[in-house]
Design an enzyme around this catalytic site. Structure first.
Site, short mmCIF file in Angstrom:
data_model
loop_
_atom_site.label_atom_id
_atom_site.label_comp_id
_atom_site.label_asym_id
_atom_site.label_seq_id
_atom_site.Cartn_x
_atom_site.Cartn_y
_atom_site.Cartn_z
N TYR A 186 -15.60 16.30 -17.56
CA TYR A 186 -15.94 14.89 -17.65
C TYR A 186 -17.05 14.56 -16.64
O TYR A 186 -16.98 15.02 -15.48
CB TYR A 186 -14.66 14.08 -17.39
CG TYR A 186 -14.85 12.61 -17.23
CD1 TYR A 186 -15.14 11.80 -18.32
CD2 TYR A 186 -14.73 12.00 -15.98
CE1 TYR A 186 -15.31 10.44 -18.18
CE2 TYR A 186 -14.90 10.63 -15.83
CZ TYR A 186 -15.19 9.86 -16.94
OH TYR A 186 -15.35 8.51 -16.80
N ARG A 192 0.84 -1.21 0.00
CA ARG A 192 0.00 0.00 0.00
C ARG A 192 0.87 1.25 0.00
O ARG A 192 0.55 2.25 -0.63
CB ARG A 192 -0.97 0.00 1.19
CG ARG A 192 -1.73 1.33 1.35
CD ARG A 192 -3.12 1.20 1.99
NE ARG A 192 -3.14 0.33 3.14
CZ ARG A 192 -2.65 0.61 4.34
NH1 ARG A 192 -2.07 1.77 4.56
NH2 ARG A 192 -2.73 -0.27 5.32
N ASP A 215 -6.38 17.91 -15.98
CA ASP A 215 -6.65 16.54 -16.39
C ASP A 215 -6.11 16.39 -17.81
O ASP A 215 -6.66 16.95 -18.76
CB ASP A 215 -8.16 16.28 -16.34
CG ASP A 215 -8.51 14.82 -16.66
OD1 ASP A 215 -7.73 14.15 -17.36
OD2 ASP A 215 -9.59 14.36 -16.22
N LYS A 268 -6.76 5.22 -20.24
CA LYS A 268 -6.94 5.69 -21.61
C LYS A 268 -5.62 5.58 -22.39
O LYS A 268 -5.14 4.50 -22.58
CB LYS A 268 -7.51 7.12 -21.57
CG LYS A 268 -8.65 7.31 -20.53
CD LYS A 268 -9.90 6.53 -20.83
CE LYS A 268 -10.92 6.50 -19.69
NZ LYS A 268 -11.32 7.77 -19.13
C1 PLP Z 1 -12.00 8.29 -18.05
C2 PLP Z 1 -11.70 9.67 -17.56
C3 PLP Z 1 -11.60 9.94 -16.20
C4 PLP Z 1 -11.87 8.89 -15.16
O1 PLP Z 1 -10.93 7.86 -15.16
P1 PLP Z 1 -11.24 6.35 -14.69
O2 PLP Z 1 -9.94 5.67 -14.94
O3 PLP Z 1 -12.36 5.85 -15.52
O4 PLP Z 1 -11.60 6.42 -13.25
C5 PLP Z 1 -11.27 11.23 -15.82
N1 PLP Z 1 -11.07 12.21 -16.71
C6 PLP Z 1 -11.19 11.99 -18.04
C7 PLP Z 1 -10.97 13.11 -18.99
C8 PLP Z 1 -11.51 10.72 -18.52
O5 PLP Z 1 -11.63 10.50 -19.82
#
Ligand code: PLP
Length: 391
Positions: A106, A54, A178, A203
């Protein structure tokens, strides 16, 4: 692990080989996967470098180091998801703090921020960050943290990260970006003045649609330490196996995005010329309002785009049903092409009013363009657009 000299190594090299050939035990070229929850002390009162997964794991650390280097940060914390990364970042805020978020962020981000704010954890304000007067007004109240998404999801709105960061710095506000939609291959927010970058590594960074993960990268070493400590406290760290897979995906990040954004540009141009399409949102097009800023602050225009079908919901149904290559699914950034309908999928929880404010219409579709042959993708879209137009 022993280190290879990475001074002055370029980002493509970091992504391809950070941590390669550093295994002290057997000189394995591929960084080993350490599946262990705990580590033996070397003697009484003498823990080794790691004590419990952890708080630390060698495989996860290789990924964290690679991400920190790529983003130009002092360090990174690898989390169990993108949402866990955001929650880690906002988890240290208190009732005296204010978060300023984009009105079109998002859907999951909006849901999490609202849920925490409703429980009194911090104050929350939404603002159109593309409107300089609105942004300046909101910054005049000295919020603690400005959260930025550029390009935004799903409308691909681009904001000037350097300008927002400079304004925020003047009033003592920290900036988090982000960077999921572009990855550090195409945009480095810390170099533009941001304090933190968050990722859904689910992603582009992993890129193969087989892991859910996230990361927070901080510019300030003291913030990295604080975030590491908080991740150990709340336990939102990523699993070692997920880190190993993500590191493997990261190796080809630049090559994947190169091919994917080439496909995306060809598709955006094709869609823009089609009579069944009323609007295309892709920062690489001259017609995009954020094109000039994107060209300045990004190294490429990415592989995400959205567009509006002139025929609304009925056309969307016909279009999606006729598609074969593009898979109807949430998520993005993998090597396979996906299509999503924000109103019924990713942004369903947002509510009709908030969607109207953000400009998310019934006819809007989002594409995550993959690595398939450009002609196969274009043929598929042509066929589906033809079906969409046949009322
Ligand atoms: C998918 C996504 C998230 C969230 O991520 P997870 O891995 O699904 O928790 C946050 N910001 C953006 C722009 C995303 O495309």
């Amino acid at each position: 692990m022993s280190k290879r000299d990475e001074t002055n190594r370029r980002p493509e090299t970091i992504a391809a080989v950070h941590g390669v050939a550093t295994d002290p035990a057997f000189a394995a070229v591929a960084p080993p996967l350490y599946l262990t929850s705990t580590y033996a002390f070397s003697g009484f009162e003498t823990p080794g470098r790691y004590d419990y997964t952890r708080s630390g794991n060698p495989t996860r650390d290789v990924l964290a180091e690679a991400l920190a280097k790529l983003e130009g940060g002092a360090g990174a914390v690898v989390t169990a998801s993108g949402m866990a990364a955001l929650d880690l970042l906002i988890g240290r805020l208190g009732p005296a703090d204010t978060v300023l978020a984009p009105h079109d962020c998002y859907g999951g981000t909006m849901r999490l921020l609202k849920a925490r704010a409703e429980r009194g954890q911090f104050a929350l304000r939404f603002v159109d960050q593309g409107d300089p007067a609105a942004l300046a007004g909101a910054l005049a109240d000295h919020p603690t943290l400005v959260f930025v998404e550029s390009p935004s999801n799903p409308l691909m709105r681009v904001v000037d990260i350097a300008a927002i960061s400079a304004e925020a710095r003047r009033v003592g506000t920290r900036v988090a970006v982000d960077n999921t939609f572009l990855s550090p291959a195409l945009q480095c927010p810390i170099a533009l003045g941001a304090d933190y970058v968050i990722h859904s590594t689910t992603k582009y960074l992993n890129g193969h649609s087989d892991v859910v993960g996230g990361a927070v990268i901080a510019a300030d070493p003291a913030e990295v330490e604080a975030l590491r400590h908080w991740a150990t406290v709340v336990g939102s760290v990523g699993a070692p196996f997920d880190a190993w897979l993500t590191l493997r995906g990261l190796r080809t990040l630049f090559a994947r995005l190169d091919g994917q954004q080439r496909n995306a540009m060809a598709i955006a141009q094709r869609l823009e010329a089609h009579p069944a399409v009323s609007r295309v949102h892709y920062p690489g097009l001259d017609s995009h309002p954020g094109h000039a800023v994107a060209a300045r602050q990004q190294r490429g225009f990415g592989a995400m785009l959205s567009f509006e079908l002139a025929g609304g919901l009925a056309a969307v149904r016909r279009f999606v049903t006729a598609l074969d290559m593009f898979i109807l699914a949430e998520s993005l950034g993998g090597v396979e092409s996906l299509v999503a309908h924000p109103v019924t999928m990713t942004h369903a929880d947002m509510g009709e009013d908030a969607r109207a404010v953000a400009g998310i219409t019934d006819g809007l579709l989002r594409l995550s363009v993959g690595l398939e042959a450009e002609d196969d993708l274009i043929d598929d879209l042509d066929r589906a657009l033809h079906a969409a137009s046949a009322a």
